[in-house]
Design a protein around this motif. Sequence first.
Motif, mmCIF file in Angstrom:
data_model
loop_
_atom_site.group_PDB
_atom_site.id
_atom_site.type_symbol
_atom_site.label_atom_id
_atom_site.label_comp_id
_atom_site.label_asym_id
_atom_site.label_seq_id
_atom_site.Cartn_x
_atom_site.Cartn_y
_atom_site.Cartn_z
ATOM 1 N N VAL A 43 -15.704 -81.344 -29.459
ATOM 2 C CA VAL A 43 -15.505 -80.003 -28.911
ATOM 3 C C VAL A 43 -15.684 -79.986 -27.401
ATOM 4 C CG1 VAL A 43 -16.364 -77.623 -28.915
ATOM 5 C CG2 VAL A 43 -16.236 -78.932 -31.063
ATOM 6 N N GLY A 44 -16.705 -80.706 -26.947
ATOM 7 C CA GLY A 44 -17.103 -80.560 -25.554
ATOM 8 C C GLY A 44 -16.326 -81.368 -24.557
ATOM 9 N N GLY A 45 -15.750 -82.508 -24.990
ATOM 10 C CA GLY A 45 -15.064 -83.346 -24.021
ATOM 11 C C GLY A 45 -16.028 -83.941 -23.015
ATOM 12 N N GLY A 46 -15.519 -84.279 -21.850
ATOM 13 C CA GLY A 46 -16.368 -84.889 -20.831
ATOM 14 C C GLY A 46 -15.746 -84.762 -19.458
ATOM 15 N N THR A 47 -16.495 -85.228 -18.471
ATOM 16 C CA THR A 47 -16.038 -85.213 -17.085
ATOM 17 C C THR A 47 -15.846 -86.653 -16.624
ATOM 18 O OG1 THR A 47 -17.209 -83.150 -16.631
ATOM 19 C CG2 THR A 47 -16.614 -84.498 -14.734
#
Length: 226
Positions: A43-47
């Motif tokens: 859900v959150g993904g990343g940078t």
Amino acid sequence: MFFGMRKVTAIAAAALCVIAVTSSAARAALIYESATGDFDAVVGGGTGVNANQYIGAAFSLNQQSTIDAIGGHFGTFSGAGGSLFGALVALNSSGFPSSTGLSFDTVIASTVFTPTLGSDFLTPLSTVLNAGTYGVVFGSNMFGAAGSHTLTLLQTPTITSTGTVFISNTSSFISWGNLSAPSPNRLRLLVSAESAVPLPLPAALPLFLSGLVGLGLVLRGRSKLV
């Protein structure tokens, strides 16, 4: 005279044992974590952390500290791989890493590593820092690093430090922006340092007992002289 010297020796042995029991040993512990919370890679993904984008944070020390490792929570995302650099750098008057063009002005220590993904990861980096505020930065295309990874986004972030988390665009020069304002930072960056802890009693006990044995022998010799 003979007994007096033996008595002094016994006292010295006992003193050494007391010092051994009350001595301390170095143990590594986190001294900075930019945020804590739950992770959800789906859900959150990343940078991204790569040659075109650096991620870092400012952290403060109130006393001289021996840094032993730096790291973060790197995500398990498609395309991630290769090595990253991690560096401790000086900050400018704006609180961002001091840099000129595509390089840092002052690199205190650096390392190159390939992170373990999906959990907190620390890579060894040993240096002594005096009290003050410093930057820890991760990226690629510097110090021999050539990989690309992501830092996982927290889903329920709780800021645990006053340190500022920042991001840079490195397409033509290093330009920093603040990720901690106006919304809370959602990236987890870590700094670990050695701290003094009491030596466990089981480790010091043999020394203490040997001192007692020596004292007993002296007292036994005294009883024979009387």
